[in-house]
Structure formats: structure tokens, C-alpha cells
Design an enzyme around this catalytic site. Structure first.
Site, PDB file in Angstrom:
ATOM      1  N   ARG A   1       0.848  -1.198   0.000  1.00 26.07           N
ATOM      2  CA  ARG A   1       0.000   0.000   0.000  1.00 26.07           C
ATOM      3  C   ARG A   1       0.885   1.251   0.000  1.00 26.07           C
ATOM      4  O   ARG A   1       0.547   2.261   0.592  1.00 26.07           O
ATOM      5  CB  ARG A   1      -0.954   0.003   1.194  1.00 26.07           C
ATOM      6  CG  ARG A   1      -2.291   0.657   0.869  1.00 26.07           C
ATOM      7  CD  ARG A   1      -3.175   0.854   2.085  1.00 26.07           C
ATOM      8  NE  ARG A   1      -4.503   1.256   1.672  1.00 26.07           N
ATOM      9  CZ  ARG A   1      -5.378   1.860   2.460  1.00 26.07           C
ATOM     10  NH1 ARG A   1      -5.076   2.118   3.703  1.00 26.07           N
ATOM     11  NH2 ARG A   1      -6.560   2.207   2.018  1.00 26.07           N
TER      12      ARG A   1
ATOM     13  N   TRP B   1      -8.099   2.186  15.157  1.00 24.09           N
ATOM     14  CA  TRP B   1      -6.639   2.024  15.127  1.00 24.09           C
ATOM     15  C   TRP B   1      -6.298   1.006  14.045  1.00 24.09           C
ATOM     16  O   TRP B   1      -6.410  -0.193  14.251  1.00 24.09           O
ATOM     17  CB  TRP B   1      -6.174   1.532  16.497  1.00 24.09           C
ATOM     18  CG  TRP B   1      -4.705   1.449  16.713  1.00 24.09           C
ATOM     19  CD1 TRP B   1      -3.819   0.632  16.070  1.00 24.09           C
ATOM     20  CD2 TRP B   1      -3.932   2.186  17.670  1.00 24.09           C
ATOM     21  NE1 TRP B   1      -2.545   0.810  16.553  1.00 24.09           N
ATOM     22  CE2 TRP B   1      -2.587   1.764  17.546  1.00 24.09           C
ATOM     23  CE3 TRP B   1      -4.246   3.158  18.626  1.00 24.09           C
ATOM     24  CZ2 TRP B   1      -1.567   2.270  18.346  1.00 24.09           C
ATOM     25  CZ3 TRP B   1      -3.226   3.661  19.413  1.00 24.09           C
ATOM     26  CH2 TRP B   1      -1.905   3.230  19.265  1.00 24.09           C
TER      27      TRP B   1
ATOM     28  N   ASN C   1      -2.237  -1.428   8.132  1.00 27.76           N
ATOM     29  CA  ASN C   1      -2.579  -1.883   6.786  1.00 27.76           C
ATOM     30  C   ASN C   1      -1.484  -2.540   5.961  1.00 27.76           C
ATOM     31  O   ASN C   1      -1.511  -2.464   4.738  1.00 27.76           O
ATOM     32  CB  ASN C   1      -3.186  -0.713   6.009  1.00 27.76           C
ATOM     33  CG  ASN C   1      -4.653  -0.535   6.362  1.00 27.76           C
ATOM     34  OD1 ASN C   1      -5.375  -1.512   6.525  1.00 27.76           O
ATOM     35  ND2 ASN C   1      -5.092   0.696   6.521  1.00 27.76           N
TER      36      ASN C   1
ATOM     37  N   CYS D   1      -8.190  -2.565  14.103  1.00 25.21           N
ATOM     38  CA  CYS D   1      -8.472  -2.823  12.695  1.00 25.21           C
ATOM     39  C   CYS D   1      -7.143  -3.132  12.022  1.00 25.21           C
ATOM     40  O   CYS D   1      -6.106  -2.599  12.401  1.00 25.21           O
ATOM     41  CB  CYS D   1      -9.102  -1.581  12.059  1.00 25.21           C
ATOM     42  SG  CYS D   1      -9.449  -1.763  10.296  1.00 25.21           S
ATOM     43  N   SER D   2      -7.188  -3.997  11.032  1.00 23.96           N
ATOM     44  CA  SER D   2      -5.991  -4.214  10.230  1.00 23.96           C
ATOM     45  C   SER D   2      -6.472  -4.683   8.871  1.00 23.96           C
ATOM     46  O   SER D   2      -6.650  -5.880   8.655  1.00 23.96           O
ATOM     47  CB  SER D   2      -5.107  -5.276  10.894  1.00 23.96           C
ATOM     48  OG  SER D   2      -4.059  -5.615  10.013  1.00 23.96           O
TER      49      SER D   2
ATOM     50  N   GLY E   1      -9.398  -4.544   7.996  1.00 25.26           N
ATOM     51  CA  GLY E   1     -10.444  -5.406   8.536  1.00 25.26           C
ATOM     52  C   GLY E   1      -9.861  -6.249   9.651  1.00 25.26           C
ATOM     53  O   GLY E   1      -9.282  -5.736  10.601  1.00 25.26           O
TER      54      GLY E   1
ATOM     55  N   ASP F   1      -7.348 -10.590  17.454  1.00 27.72           N
ATOM     56  CA  ASP F   1      -6.815 -11.555  18.415  1.00 27.72           C
ATOM     57  C   ASP F   1      -7.044 -11.058  19.837  1.00 27.72           C
ATOM     58  O   ASP F   1      -7.359  -9.890  20.071  1.00 27.72           O
ATOM     59  CB  ASP F   1      -5.319 -11.800  18.146  1.00 27.72           C
ATOM     60  CG  ASP F   1      -4.517 -10.510  18.175  1.00 27.72           C
ATOM     61  OD1 ASP F   1      -4.387  -9.934  19.273  1.00 27.72           O
ATOM     62  OD2 ASP F   1      -4.018 -10.065  17.121  1.00 27.72           O
TER      63      ASP F   1
ATOM     64  N   GLU G   1     -35.887   3.339   3.365  1.00 30.05           N
ATOM     65  CA  GLU G   1     -34.668   2.722   3.913  1.00 30.05           C
ATOM     66  C   GLU G   1     -34.307   3.344   5.263  1.00 30.05           C
ATOM     67  O   GLU G   1     -33.880   2.659   6.189  1.00 30.05           O
ATOM     68  CB  GLU G   1     -33.507   2.877   2.928  1.00 30.05           C
ATOM     69  CG  GLU G   1     -33.628   1.964   1.722  1.00 30.05           C
ATOM     70  CD  GLU G   1     -32.585   2.262   0.640  1.00 30.05           C
ATOM     71  OE1 GLU G   1     -32.174   1.314  -0.038  1.00 30.05           O
ATOM     72  OE2 GLU G   1     -32.189   3.447   0.466  1.00 30.05           O
TER      73      GLU G   1
HETATM   74  C1  GLA Z   1      -8.377  -0.226   6.043  1.00 35.12           C
HETATM   75  C2  GLA Z   1      -9.608  -0.401   6.907  1.00 35.12           C
HETATM   76  C3  GLA Z   1     -10.790   0.265   6.252  1.00 35.12           C
HETATM   77  C4  GLA Z   1     -10.481   1.723   6.039  1.00 35.12           C
HETATM   78  C5  GLA Z   1      -9.211   1.893   5.229  1.00 35.12           C
HETATM   79  C6  GLA Z   1      -8.763   3.323   5.154  1.00 35.12           C
HETATM   80  O1  GLA Z   1      -8.460  -0.956   4.873  1.00 35.12           O
HETATM   81  O2  GLA Z   1      -9.861  -1.738   7.163  1.00 35.12           O
HETATM   82  O3  GLA Z   1     -11.946   0.100   7.018  1.00 35.12           O
HETATM   83  O4  GLA Z   1     -10.360   2.360   7.284  1.00 35.12           O
HETATM   84  O5  GLA Z   1      -8.140   1.144   5.792  1.00 35.12           O
HETATM   85  O6  GLA Z   1      -7.625   3.480   4.420  1.00 35.12           O
END
Ligand code: GLA
Length: 731
Positions: free
Chosen positions: A443, A477, A480, A524-525, A527, A532, A612
Site C-alpha cells: 500500500r 486504530w 494496513n 483494525c488491520s 479489517g 486476536d 430505507e
Molecule cells: C483499512 C480499513 C478500512 C479503512 C481503510 C482506510 O483498509 O480496514 O476500514 O479504514 O483502511 O484506508
């Protein structure tokens, strides 16, 4: 309860339903005797010694060829003692030999649960838990001392394990493999259950027979990873959700790991978990100690559902900490799928207005608000607001949001840096890179060297300034990419870098949690790449996957449920066609699937029709009404969404007086058979009133035994993916 029988030197750990037993035998070797249904008395009768041929004998047993560590069930097997199964420990002596012959020295039993220096660990009150520590010493005077730690929470059938290795000798040594838990079984044929995946499809359930050889999963990526989750289950072949014996190991660690299941030629089984040994080399100078991260161990004698409940209870009550452990988490709207990088302050305010009209609690400004971030090529490392892009200051924006009655949250990726950033230009040596080589890019970003304290400090300073600048109550947090270039300017031994990186990460998270105790951090990573128990110690919830398609999510959430509670699963509704796979699913279905997690929105409310919006308001009301049942109830898997035509799950309150049934129809056919879903966990003698929570229809009275025996009929409908949620009330 922990007992020690001094004559035979037998240690027994009793939990409510299980017993775990070991024995320091006449030679001082710590043998594992038993783990399973609760027993009284000793299981040493199981040991049968005979000469197996080509299985060596320790020198002190040279007259007795029947005694070999190659086949005896061991508590903590080391390389170099004649055991050729997978070792839990490889210790390199100063002369280069790998040998460590551990014998029993002493033990201690005390109230309360041990803690681990610098590492996350299960915690419990003094009266809720006990600790057993057994100290073993190398028989050959190296001064190597190994303390095996066992924490016991009897009420939920949990035993934790960790290991401390200390060099009390006068020469150097090094660890090249150190696992935290080893479990040897003399008998039984098992299946091994693991959870594999990739970005956008994490924790897919896989069950296969343990056969001769080694089944190994793990991560050498510097993170627990999307590819394999640090959770392994060994289940008796015939074990189901509701019956049979099964065992789980779950790692309380967010970096590289290893989990193995091995069947030896004598039909014995070994299961292990701990740190990845790839790129691991930890020198132990005289006087130094090393602590292995913790493994949560549990045994269920009544199937996989109970095993999951044990793990869920442990994570909910004894791992997740702070204010948010017991509070209903905010229902939020995240800007990512609604705007990606394309926003300014006004657009965020518009989203916030939409969110507030829908009745949500919070708006989260995702990636793109800082430094020179226009897309994902620049800016990481500069955690200062891009006022030009926003058209206002952050305090101004947050004030506007708070005027709408919403709280504010923000996205950060603190462990990363882009080459195109002021932070990198000022500190190019802060990124992990191998000198004289170009790094592997992912990335278009690099990983900061969190094994160095000054790097962590510099990031802390920026984050603390941001969090103090205005009322920010939530942080996402992110992380990526994985670590490829393992080299730190600050390390004398590069084999320590990956673990020190994780210690640096934990120290930063701990500091932020202490300094900002009201803050909710969502891990988050990309997703669920770092989903863990280690992260859950600092971040009570984790974005489960970047894949927000409801049908794919059924698979992901099904696998996730084996080891992790609903309250930890970040799950949002997004638009259709879905951005990741183009699938179209009803909004009701997306909502019901997201309700098996934190429930929130990942879209621009401005694109929703009035109908909706009304539907989302209804869903939110349902999610709020049943929050306690969803988060505190027992989660029961009623089908396998990969194989079965229906996905179904049930949340049952502790006293079984109420339950919530969710179903999603995955297949549709003309003139199809009527399908039924069999329930579990209800009070068998009772009658339950069953009512669709979204319909005005009257409740149907159903006998629980029939619901659990014959099942509940699923509506036959036109089209795929119809979903329903039923409330069950005991009469
Ligand atoms: C990751 C996260 C996403 C979003 C992007 C932003 O992929 O999992 O939810 O926050 O980064 O760059």
C-alpha cells in the site's frame, strides 16, 4: 481448585467441569497425565512403559530402555532430551549445542491470577482465580530455569498458560523457539479446527482429521494475520456443537505465532501454541529472563458451543478492560465506504446530520483527514489535521458534530509511515528497512520500528496532542500491511525485533488507554488482520473484515464466533450493490447480520430513500432493545453457512428465559422443501412464545423440546437472502 499430592508429586487443576493433571515423576520429569472431564484421584495408571526401539533414554534411565521422552506425555518438551516430536522449547547453549534437560525443582500455589510484564494477560479477582507456578531447572548446571505458569478461572473452565525462562548461570544462552503451551494426549482420535483466510475473507472454519505428521498454522508476518487466526481447536472426531470433548488454545498475542497438532506413530497427539520461531532468536545473558505471551486453554466436555462460550466469557470478563467492557458501545456511522478519501468538513457534517436523523450515537471520520493524505500514497506519520482539506479546524468540526447530539471518532494508523510525509523526511531511520536494500512496499507504506522506544514516544506525542485537541471519544486504530523487512537500527540481535515490535505496540496502547480512560479504541488491520485476544486487551472491539457484504460476512462471522464474542465484532451495514463483491442483499438482511456484531453504518445516509431510513431506525431500535441479550447472552451456531442452505444463530440469556433467533435464507428454489432450523440451549421443559421482531404478527407458542428436536420452520420466500429475527420468551 489446585491440589498437590506430595507423595506422587501430582498436580491437579480442577475447574467447574474439567481436570488437568501433571506429575513430576521419580526422575523429576514433568509428565502430563490428563485433561478432560472432571476427575478425582490420579490418572498416572494411564502410563505404560515399554521399549519402543530407536527411542533414546535419558542417561539416568540407561538401564531402563522402557523410559523414553520420545513417547512419554510431557508438559514442556525441549529439544535435546530424546523427544523427536515438535518441541516447545529450543535453547541454544553458549557452545552452540541445543540442549535443555528440565527437571522439577519447586512449585507455588497462590490465590489470584498472575500478570505478565509488558504483555496482555487474562485478569481476575483474588477470589475468582488461582495461580500455579512450577519451576524446572536444567539438570546440567547451565543455570537455565523455566517457570511454567498456570492461571485458573474455575467457573468458566479456563486455564491460562505462560512460561518464563531465566538464565541464572554464568554463560550466555539463546532461545530459538519458545512456545507457551503444550498439550500431550496419550489417547483419542481428533479433528483439528483452524481458521484460515485472506484480506476480505477472514477466519473461515476448517475441520480436518489429525493424521500422522504435523498440521501447522501460523503467521510470520509480524501480525496475527488475515491468513490464520491464533486459535486452534482439537475436537474428538465425533464431537458436535452440543456433544463431545474438545480443547481450544487461543493466543493472547498480536504478532507472529505458531500452532501445531501432531499425531505420532504411537497414535498419541500433541497440540502446541506460541511465538513464531521463524526470525526468533532471543539471547539470554546471565541474569536475564524472557516471558512468553499467554495462551488461553479451555476444554469443553459438551461440544463446541460450550467451548466457544468459555472463550467468550473469558474475553468479555477477563481480557477486555476499562469503561467499555460493561457498557453498550456507541452505534456509529463510519465515513469510509460513504466517501473514501473524498470529503471535507462540510461533507462530514452532512453525514453527521444524516446519522443523527437515523438515531445513531457517533460519527467517525475515517482515513484522509491528516497531513498531505489525498489518497493512500502519502501522509501516514503526520497526525496533524489538514485544515485546508477540511475547510475548518478539527475543534470547529467536532463542535458542529456535538451540536447535532453526536459523539466524534477518528481513524489513525499509528504504526505506519509513507515515504511522502514530513515524519519520514525528518526520521527516515524510524522505518523498518534492511540497510543497503530496498524495502518491500505494501500500500506504498512502511512500518515504523516500534521495537525502538524513541519511535513509539514520537508517535505517542502526536497522538496525545490530537486526542487532547478536542473531544474525541473513539479511535479506529488501523494497521494496513505486514512486516517484511525485519531489521532495527536499535537491535543488537535482529532475532528480537518482531517480538519487541509487539511490546512497543502494547506499551503505546497501554499509555493511550491510561491517559484517555474514556476513549473507545476499535482495532483494525485491513479489517480483521489483527483480530486476536492480545488486541482485545487494549481495544474492546475490532473491525471484523473490510468485506461488508452480508452473505460473505455470514461466513466470516461464523468462523469468528468460535473464539470471539459478538461484542468484539465490528460490523456495519453498507450499500448495495456491495462495494467489495457487487452482491445485492435486502437491507433487512444486512441489518440482521450486522446485529451479530457492533451494528453501525458504513454509507452516506444522503443516498438512502425514506423507506430505507425508516427501516434503519427500526433496526437500531431492535438492536438497542436487545443489546444485553445480544452481547451478554450465549451465542449458539445453528448451521454452517458455507454448507447449509440457511444461516442461523441464536443468542440465549443466561437464565434461558429469552432468546433471539436470526436466520438468513441462502438458497432459493421453485417448489422447494420446507426448511427447519433446530434450536439449542433452551429450557427443554418450557414453552416459548416466538415472534418476528419486525412484524406485527402474533407470537406462536412452541414447546422448547420440539424447537430443539424438530426445529422451527423458516419462511419460504421469493428471492434469495431473506432474513428474519425472532424473539423467544419463555412462558
Ligand atoms: C483499512 C480499513 C478500512 C479503512 C481503510 C482506510 O483498509 O480496514 O476500514 O479504514 O483502511 O484506508
Amino acid at each position: 481448585m489446585l491440589t498437590y499430592e506430595s507423595e506422587k508429586r501430582i498436580f491437579t487443576i480442577h475447574t467447574k467441569n474439567t481436570s488437568y493433571q501433571m506429575m513430576a515423576d521419580s526422575r523429576g520429569v514433568l509428565l502430563h497425565l490428563y485433561y478432560g472431564r472432571r476427575i478425582s484421584g490420579a490418572a498416572d495408571y494411564l502410563l505404560r512403559l515399554y521399549d519402543r526401539g530407536f527411542s533414546g533414554n535419558p542417561y539416568d534411565a540407561k538401564e531402563d530402555r522402557s523410559y523414553s521422552l520420545d513417547v512419554l506425555p510431557q508438559e514442556f518438551p525441549c529439544l535435546g532430551t530424546g523427544d523427536h516430536r515438535r518441541p516447545a522449547c529450543i535453547l541454544e547453549l553458549e557452545n552452540g549445542a541445543s540442549s535443555c534437560d528440565l527437571r522439577y525443582d519447586s512449585h507455588e500455589i497462590r490465590k489470584g491470577k498472575y500478570a505478565l510484564p509488558q504483555l496482555p494477560a487474562v485478569y481476575a479477582g483474588e477470589e475468582e482465580a488461582e495461580t500455579l507456578s512450577i519451576t524446572l531447572k536444567d539438570a546440567w548446571g547451565s543455570g537455565i530455569e523455566v517457570t511454567l505458569l498456570y492461571g485458573v478461572i474455575p467457573e468458566i473452565d479456563i486455564i491460562t498458560r505462560s512460561v518464563q525462562v531465566t538464565n541464572r548461570g554464568s554463560s550466555g544462552a539463546a532461545l530459538t523457539r519458545l512456545l507457551s503451551a503444550n498439550l500431550d494426549f496419550l489417547t483419542g482420535s481428533f479433528d483439528v479446527i483452524t481458521f484460515f483466510g485472506k484480506h476480505g475473507m477472514e477466519r473461515v472454519f476448517q475441520r480436518e482429521a489429525v493424521s500422522h505428521g504435523v498440521k501447522m498454522i501460523g503467521s510470520g508476518r509480524g501480525m496475527s494475520s488475515h491468513q490464520y487466526n491464533p486459535l486452534m481447536i482439537l475436537a474428538e472426531r465425533e464431537a458436535t456443537e452440543e456433544s463431545g470433548c474438545c480443547y481450544a488454545m487461543e493466543f493472547v498475542y498480536s504478532g507472529g505465532f505458531l500452532a501445531e497438532a501432531e499425531q505420532d506413530p504411537f497414535e498419541q497427539t500433541r497440540m502446541q501454541m506460541g511465538l513464531a520461531s521463524e526470525r526468533f532468536h532471543w539471547p539470554l545473558a546471565p541474569g536475564e529472563s524472557f516471558t512468553a505471551p499467554e495462551v488461553i486453554l479451555s476444554c469443553s466436555t459438551s461440544g463446541l458451543a460450550k467451548l466457544s462460550q468459555n472463550l467468550h466469557s473469558c474475553l468479555k470478563q477477563h481480557v477486555i478492560r476499562g469503561k467499555w467492557r460493561d457498557e453498550i458501545r456507541p452505534f456509529l456511522l463510519n465515513s469510509w465506504e460513504g466517501c473514501y478519501f473524498d470529503f471535507n468538513g462540510e461533507r462530514i457534517l452532512e453525514l453527521a446530520k444524516g446519522a443523527s436523523e437515523l438515531g445513531l450515537d457517533m460519527i467517525v471520520m475515517d482515513d484522509g483527514w491528516f497531513g498531505s493524505r489525498r489518497d493512500d500514497n502519502a501522509g501516514l506519520g503526520d497526525w496533524t489535521v489538514n485544515e485546508e482539506k477540511l475547510g475548518c479546524t478539527l475543534p470547529e468540526l467536532v463542535a458542529g458534530i456535538r451540536d447535532l447530539g453526536l459523539a466524534f471518532g477518528i481513524w489513525v494508523e499509528p504504526e505506519m509511515v509513507n515515504e511522502d510525509s514530513d515524519f519520514y523526511r525528518a526520521h527516515p531511520d524510524y522505518a523498518l528497512k534492511v540497510p543497503g536494500r530496498n524495502p518491500v512496499m505494501a500500500r506504498n507504506q512502511l512500518v515504523l520500528d516500534f521495537s525502538r522506544e524513541e519511535v513509539v514516544d514520537a508517535v505517542y506525542t502526536q497522538l496525545a496532542a490530537l486526542l487532547k485537541s478536542c473531544p474525541i471519544t473513539y479511535v479506529k486504530w488501523d494497521y494496513n500491511r505486514c512486516i517484511e523487512d525485519v531489521y532495527s537500527m536499535g537491535a543488537a540481535d535482529q532475532g528480537t525485533v518482531l517480538h519487541k515490535y509487539i511490546l512497543g505496540l502494547y506499551s503505546l496502547l497501554e499509555r493511550i488507554n491510561r491517559e484517555f480512560p474514556e476513549l473507545l479504541i476499535e482495532g483494525c488491520s485491513g479489517g480483521g488482520g489483527r483480530f486476536d485476544a492480545g488486541m482485545l486487551y487494549y481495544t474492546p472491539q475490532i473491525w471484523c473484515s473490510d468485506n461488508t457484504d452480508a452473505v460473505d460476512r455470514l461466513r466470516i462471522q461464523h468462523g469468528t464466533s468460535f473464539g470471539y464474542p459478538v461484542s468484539a465484532v465490528g460490523a456495519h451495514i453498507s450499500v448495495c450493490p456491495n462495494h467489495q463483491c457487487g452482491r445485492v442483499t435486502p437491507l433487512r438482511t444486512r441489518g440482521i447480520v450486522a446485529m451479530a456484531g457492533t451494528y453501525g453504518l458504513e454509507l452516506d445516509p444522503g443516498t438512502l430513500t425514506e423507506e430505507e431510513k425508516e427501516e434503519i431506525r427500526r433496526q437500531l431500535a431492535v438492536r438497542r432493545r436487545f443489546a444485553a441479550l445480544i452481547e451478554d447472552g450465549s451465542y449458539l451456531r445453528l448451521s454452517d453457512p458455507v454448507r447449509d442452505p440457511i444461516a442461523a444463530w441464536l443468542m440465549v440469556s443466561e437464565d434461558r428465559s429469552e432468546a433471539l433467533l436470526s436466520t438468513v435464507n441462502l438458497e432459493t428454489h421453485f417448489n422447494d422443501a420446507q426448511r427447519y432450523v433446530r434450536l439449542q440451549g433452551l429450557d427443554p421443559g418450557a414453552l416459548y412464545a416466538v415472534k418476528d421482531v419486525f412484524e406485527e404478527s402474533a407470537a406462536v407458542l412452541c414447546p422448547a423440546a420440539a424447537l430443539m428436536g424438530s426445529g422451527f420452520p423458516i419462511a419460504r420466500e421469493m428471492g434469495e437472502y431473506g432474513a428474519h429475527m425472532f424473539y423467544l420468551k419463555r412462558q
